[in-house]
Write an enzyme that holds these catalytic residues in place. Structure first.
Site, PDB file in Angstrom:
ATOM      1  N   GLU A  26       1.353 -13.500  17.456  1.00  0.00           N
ATOM      2  CA  GLU A  26       0.906 -12.764  16.275  1.00  0.00           C
ATOM      3  C   GLU A  26       2.039 -12.636  15.263  1.00  0.00           C
ATOM      4  O   GLU A  26       1.822 -12.733  14.051  1.00  0.00           O
ATOM      5  CB  GLU A  26       0.419 -11.361  16.671  1.00  0.00           C
ATOM      6  CG  GLU A  26      -0.823 -11.360  17.522  1.00  0.00           C
ATOM      7  CD  GLU A  26      -1.198  -9.954  17.954  1.00  0.00           C
ATOM      8  OE1 GLU A  26      -2.274  -9.493  17.527  1.00  0.00           O
ATOM      9  OE2 GLU A  26      -0.428  -9.320  18.702  1.00  0.00           O
ATOM     10  N   TYR A  58      -8.614   0.043 -10.297  1.00  0.00           N
ATOM     11  CA  TYR A  58      -8.899  -0.644  -9.030  1.00  0.00           C
ATOM     12  C   TYR A  58      -7.837  -1.695  -8.755  1.00  0.00           C
ATOM     13  O   TYR A  58      -7.434  -1.892  -7.611  1.00  0.00           O
ATOM     14  CB  TYR A  58     -10.252  -1.346  -9.074  1.00  0.00           C
ATOM     15  CG  TYR A  58     -11.426  -0.498  -9.452  1.00  0.00           C
ATOM     16  CD1 TYR A  58     -12.541  -1.070 -10.035  1.00  0.00           C
ATOM     17  CD2 TYR A  58     -11.435   0.873  -9.220  1.00  0.00           C
ATOM     18  CE1 TYR A  58     -13.646  -0.310 -10.388  1.00  0.00           C
ATOM     19  CE2 TYR A  58     -12.527   1.649  -9.574  1.00  0.00           C
ATOM     20  CZ  TYR A  58     -13.632   1.052 -10.155  1.00  0.00           C
ATOM     21  OH  TYR A  58     -14.718   1.805 -10.500  1.00  0.00           O
ATOM     22  N   ILE A  77      -2.158  -1.814  14.247  1.00  0.00           N
ATOM     23  CA  ILE A  77      -2.917  -1.709  12.996  1.00  0.00           C
ATOM     24  C   ILE A  77      -3.078  -0.250  12.571  1.00  0.00           C
ATOM     25  O   ILE A  77      -3.278   0.022  11.395  1.00  0.00           O
ATOM     26  CB  ILE A  77      -4.267  -2.461  13.049  1.00  0.00           C
ATOM     27  CG1 ILE A  77      -5.156  -2.004  14.196  1.00  0.00           C
ATOM     28  CG2 ILE A  77      -4.017  -3.958  13.104  1.00  0.00           C
ATOM     29  CD1 ILE A  77      -6.533  -2.671  14.234  1.00  0.00           C
ATOM     30  N   GLU A  78      -2.931   0.679  13.494  1.00  0.00           N
ATOM     31  CA  GLU A  78      -2.920   2.091  13.124  1.00  0.00           C
ATOM     32  C   GLU A  78      -1.751   2.390  12.188  1.00  0.00           C
ATOM     33  O   GLU A  78      -1.885   3.129  11.209  1.00  0.00           O
ATOM     34  CB  GLU A  78      -2.831   2.983  14.373  1.00  0.00           C
ATOM     35  CG  GLU A  78      -4.032   2.926  15.286  1.00  0.00           C
ATOM     36  CD  GLU A  78      -4.008   1.808  16.316  1.00  0.00           C
ATOM     37  OE1 GLU A  78      -4.796   1.882  17.276  1.00  0.00           O
ATOM     38  OE2 GLU A  78      -3.216   0.852  16.184  1.00  0.00           O
ATOM     39  N   LYS A 104      -9.311  -6.601  12.442  1.00  0.00           N
ATOM     40  CA  LYS A 104      -8.508  -7.704  12.968  1.00  0.00           C
ATOM     41  C   LYS A 104      -9.454  -8.647  13.723  1.00  0.00           C
ATOM     42  O   LYS A 104      -9.667  -8.492  14.920  1.00  0.00           O
ATOM     43  CB  LYS A 104      -7.439  -7.104  13.899  1.00  0.00           C
ATOM     44  CG  LYS A 104      -6.363  -8.028  14.359  1.00  0.00           C
ATOM     45  CD  LYS A 104      -5.329  -7.210  15.136  1.00  0.00           C
ATOM     46  CE  LYS A 104      -4.207  -8.060  15.640  1.00  0.00           C
ATOM     47  NZ  LYS A 104      -3.214  -7.274  16.374  1.00  0.00           N
TER      48      LYS A 104
END
Length: 126
Positions: A26, A58, A77-78, A104
């Site tokens: 990864e 935006y 990912i947290e 993910k």
């Protein structure tokens, strides 16, 4: 107003390529990530005035998310999601709360279809 209610700016399915994760593959090969975002912002001013200067851009939100996602490599990912929240609160005083989902789709688990995801709900610290 209670947290996570009221007006919001929504950006969905933002795609990024990143090197977040625990495993060496990864970190070296990277993978796709998708981000869904809701930002609590009072939109009554721009709704009444139709003036671009009275709302949060935006494009500026997107740029902040992209920079937060790409600047720092994380294991979890947290942590990616929290980094995004922190960057949004730092950049935009008008954002009262954020809901961010990081998805993910190529998580290193044996799934034929689907994705791993987390979602954080955060209110601006007092």
């Amino acid at each position: 107003m209670t947290p996570f209610s009221g007006d919001r700016i929504i950006l969905s399915d933002l795609g990024f390529y990143g090197y977040h994760g625990l495993f060496s593959e990864e970190k070296s090969l990277g993978q796709r990530f998708f981000i869904d975002l809701q930002c609590g912002v009072d939109l009554s001013g721009p709704a009444q005035t139709d003036a671009i200067g009275s709302t949060v851009s935006y494009a500026a939100i997107y740029d902040t998310v992209k920079t937060a996602f790409e600047t720092r490599r994380m294991h979890l990912i947290e942590a990616v999601a929290q980094n995004i929240v922190d960057a949004l609160f730092a950049a935009f005083d008008d954002i009262d709360w954020v809901i961010v989902r990081v998805r993910k789709p190529e998580a290193p688990i044996a799934m034929v279809r689907g994705e791993a995801a987390i979602e954080l709900h955060r209110v601006r610290p007092a």
